[in-house]
Design a protein around this motif. Structure first.
Motif, mmCIF file in Angstrom:
data_model
loop_
_atom_site.group_PDB
_atom_site.id
_atom_site.type_symbol
_atom_site.label_atom_id
_atom_site.label_comp_id
_atom_site.label_asym_id
_atom_site.label_seq_id
_atom_site.Cartn_x
_atom_site.Cartn_y
_atom_site.Cartn_z
ATOM 1 N N GLN A 97 -1.541 -15.462 -11.323
ATOM 2 C CA GLN A 97 -1.822 -15.828 -9.894
ATOM 3 C C GLN A 97 -1.720 -14.276 -9.030
ATOM 4 N N ILE A 98 -1.625 -13.397 -9.762
ATOM 5 C CA ILE A 98 -1.453 -11.843 -8.992
ATOM 6 C C ILE A 98 -2.493 -11.081 -9.605
ATOM 7 N N ILE A 99 -3.328 -10.276 -8.848
ATOM 8 C CA ILE A 99 -4.132 -9.517 -9.157
ATOM 9 C C ILE A 99 -3.771 -7.832 -9.289
ATOM 10 N N ALA A 100 -2.867 -7.523 -8.357
ATOM 11 C CA ALA A 100 -2.578 -6.422 -8.373
ATOM 12 C C ALA A 100 -1.184 -6.147 -7.763
ATOM 13 N N VAL A 101 -0.695 -4.797 -7.885
ATOM 14 C CA VAL A 101 0.663 -4.637 -7.196
ATOM 15 C C VAL A 101 0.539 -3.750 -5.969
ATOM 16 N N GLY A 102 0.967 -3.685 -4.942
ATOM 17 C CA GLY A 102 0.925 -2.823 -3.909
ATOM 18 C C GLY A 102 2.322 -2.059 -3.635
ATOM 19 N N LEU A 103 2.058 -1.077 -2.164
ATOM 20 C CA LEU A 103 3.058 -0.620 -1.808
ATOM 21 C C LEU A 103 3.037 -0.239 -0.206
ATOM 22 N N ASP A 104 4.230 -1.110 0.394
ATOM 23 C CA ASP A 104 3.891 -0.930 1.944
ATOM 24 C C ASP A 104 5.389 -0.874 2.568
ATOM 25 N N ILE A 110 -2.197 -10.093 -3.863
ATOM 26 C CA ILE A 110 -1.505 -8.588 -4.108
ATOM 27 C C ILE A 110 -0.064 -8.791 -3.840
ATOM 28 N N MET A 111 0.670 -8.491 -4.855
ATOM 29 C CA MET A 111 2.114 -8.609 -4.559
ATOM 30 C C MET A 111 2.636 -6.779 -4.219
ATOM 31 N N CYS A 112 3.295 -6.619 -2.959
ATOM 32 C CA CYS A 112 3.529 -5.390 -2.557
ATOM 33 C C CYS A 112 5.221 -5.110 -2.708
ATOM 34 N N PHE A 113 5.557 -4.041 -3.118
ATOM 35 C CA PHE A 113 6.961 -3.495 -3.046
ATOM 36 C C PHE A 113 7.127 -2.818 -1.722
ATOM 37 N N LEU A 114 8.404 -3.198 -1.233
ATOM 38 C CA LEU A 114 8.654 -2.573 -0.038
ATOM 39 C C LEU A 114 9.322 -1.060 -0.242
ATOM 40 N N ARG A 115 8.801 -0.260 0.252
ATOM 41 C CA ARG A 115 8.959 1.241 -0.095
ATOM 42 C C ARG A 115 10.312 1.749 0.371
ATOM 43 N N GLU A 171 1.251 -3.765 -17.639
ATOM 44 C CA GLU A 171 1.357 -5.407 -17.831
ATOM 45 C C GLU A 171 -0.081 -6.057 -17.364
ATOM 46 N N GLY A 172 -1.072 -4.973 -16.996
ATOM 47 C CA GLY A 172 -2.296 -5.487 -16.679
ATOM 48 C C GLY A 172 -2.532 -5.787 -15.272
ATOM 49 N N PHE A 173 -1.678 -5.332 -14.245
ATOM 50 C CA PHE A 173 -1.946 -5.532 -12.753
ATOM 51 C C PHE A 173 -2.915 -4.163 -12.543
ATOM 52 N N LEU A 174 -3.573 -4.376 -11.282
ATOM 53 C CA LEU A 174 -4.320 -3.344 -10.651
ATOM 54 C C LEU A 174 -3.123 -2.856 -9.792
ATOM 55 N N ALA A 175 -3.605 -1.621 -8.985
ATOM 56 C CA ALA A 175 -2.792 -1.134 -8.321
ATOM 57 C C ALA A 175 -3.359 -0.727 -6.945
ATOM 58 N N VAL A 176 -2.739 -0.722 -5.834
ATOM 59 C CA VAL A 176 -3.151 -0.337 -4.492
ATOM 60 C C VAL A 176 -1.935 0.234 -3.841
ATOM 61 N N ALA A 177 -2.022 1.090 -2.729
ATOM 62 C CA ALA A 177 -0.994 1.561 -2.121
ATOM 63 C C ALA A 177 -1.193 1.936 -0.514
ATOM 64 N N HIS A 178 -0.287 1.699 0.398
ATOM 65 C CA HIS A 178 -0.451 2.124 1.772
ATOM 66 C C HIS A 178 -0.164 3.687 1.804
ATOM 67 N N ALA A 179 -1.088 4.461 2.299
ATOM 68 C CA ALA A 179 -0.856 6.079 2.004
ATOM 69 C C ALA A 179 -1.819 6.622 3.082
ATOM 70 N N GLY A 180 -1.212 7.578 3.925
ATOM 71 C CA GLY A 180 -2.220 8.198 4.901
ATOM 72 C C GLY A 180 -2.205 7.606 6.134
#
Length: 335
Positions: free
Chosen positions: A162-169, A137-142, A190-199
């Motif tokens: 090689q990457i299943i999802a994008v994230g946010l951290d 999972i590839m994360c973006f730096l918020r 583009e077909g990526f799943l998504a996760v994110a840090h929150a709460g």
């Protein structure tokens, strides 16, 4: 060792919230610094461990990004990742979904391909050597700009297989998920799943934003969602999984006493909570240590532990068949 502790250690399990850069143990940090002729502000491993005393998320992130500086070559990222895989193999983790922070490396002049190829090679060898399956999972730096996130997404597209999802951290407070709505919309297209840090440190409103604007498939942390009854109801009804990180919560002072950790309440409310280590080198424990900490502090039963482990497999980004295979191993172990 109690019977329940032995059960936890031997139980097959998944990990869904792990920052690979956060698995950089002090010993490897020193070895890579020597290999790459990089100066680090610590004279020995004890000094590094002494620095791992945090009062909040930002204190941790400051040293976390400093530690990244020793990672330069494809071999470095390979060694980092394979060391983590070898460690979790000893803890009977059979599936892992790993975060990586490309911007923490490309901003230092390390090519995106260097990072992902080193990590991916180690994950491949980890499967062949230890039988551990994995997703990346590839994360973006918020704390960085939307523009920078778009550029990182562009760099990732040639490696999408090689990457299943994008994230946010990264730093949560002051950097709401809404800042990245357009980036996530593009990533999903583009077909990526998504996760994110929150709460984690941010308010329940940030969790709503991840659901409504980022359209996440899984919620990272989510502890503060418990402050909003309507939000809890929504998460329960949708069976949105939460990747909870108990020792991280304690180490960063989000929870000041493990006896008050919310994961048992999450289970009682019907939330799909999972157990993960987040940044184990910094927070004093891998997956087993997180299970053991909550088991002892919250008086969890064997059934509670099995539910948490089952949630981990069910919440993974594996295919239905892959999930059934892993769940069958858990059922056979627990029977």
């Amino acid at each position: 060792m109690t019977e329940l502790n032995r059960f936890i250690r031997e139980m097959p399990k998944a990990e869904l919230h792990l920052h690979i850069e956060g698995s950089l143990e002090p010993e490897l940090m020193f070895a890579l610094a020597r290999r790459n002729n990089i100066e680090i502000p610590y004279r020995n491993v004890d000094e590094v461990r002494a620095a791992y005393q945090f009062s909040n998320l930002q204190d941790f992130l400051d040293i976390y990004y400093q530690g990244m500086s020793v990672l330069k070559t494809e071999q470095d990222f390979y060694d980092l990742t394979l060391a983590y895989i070898a460690h979790i193999h000893e803890q009977n983790v059979i599936h892992t979904e790993i975060f990586f922070d490309p911007q923490g490396h490309t901003d230092r002049g390390v090519p995106f391909a260097t990072v992902i190829n080193g990590i991916s090679s180690a994950l491949k060898d980890g499967r062949e050597k230890f039988g551990i399956t994995s997703k990346l999972i590839m994360c973006f730096l918020r704390h960085l700009s939307e523009e920078a996130a778009f550029e990182t997404l562009k760099q990732a597209l040639p490696h999408r297989d090689q990457i299943i999802a994008v994230g946010l951290d990264s730093s949560e407070v002051g950097f709401p998920p809404s800042k990245f709505e357009r980036v996530f919309e593009k990533a999903k297209s583009e077909g990526f799943l998504a996760v994110a840090h929150a709460g984690e440190e941010g308010p329940p409103e940030y969790v709503y934003e991840t659901l409504d604007l980022l359209k996440i498939d899984r919620l990272d942390h989510g502890n503060r969602a418990l402050e909003d009854d309507a939000l809890v109801k929504r998460l329960v009804e949708s069976q949105m999984a939460l990747t909870v990180c108990p020792l991280s919560n304690y180490k960063l002072a989000g929870v000041t006493d493990m006896r008050t950790h919310p994961i048992k309440r999450m289970l009682d409310l019907g939330l799909k909570a999972t157990v993960n280590s987040d940044d184990p080198a910094y927070f004093g424990g891998y997956v087993n240590e997180n299970y053991l900490a909550i088991s002892e502090s919250l008086n969890l039963t064997k059934d509670d532990i099995l539910i948490l482990a089952r949630n981990g497999f069910e919440a993974s980004f594996c295919t239905a068949d892959e999930k059934q295979t892993m769940l069958a191993k858990l059922d056979a172990f627990g029977s």
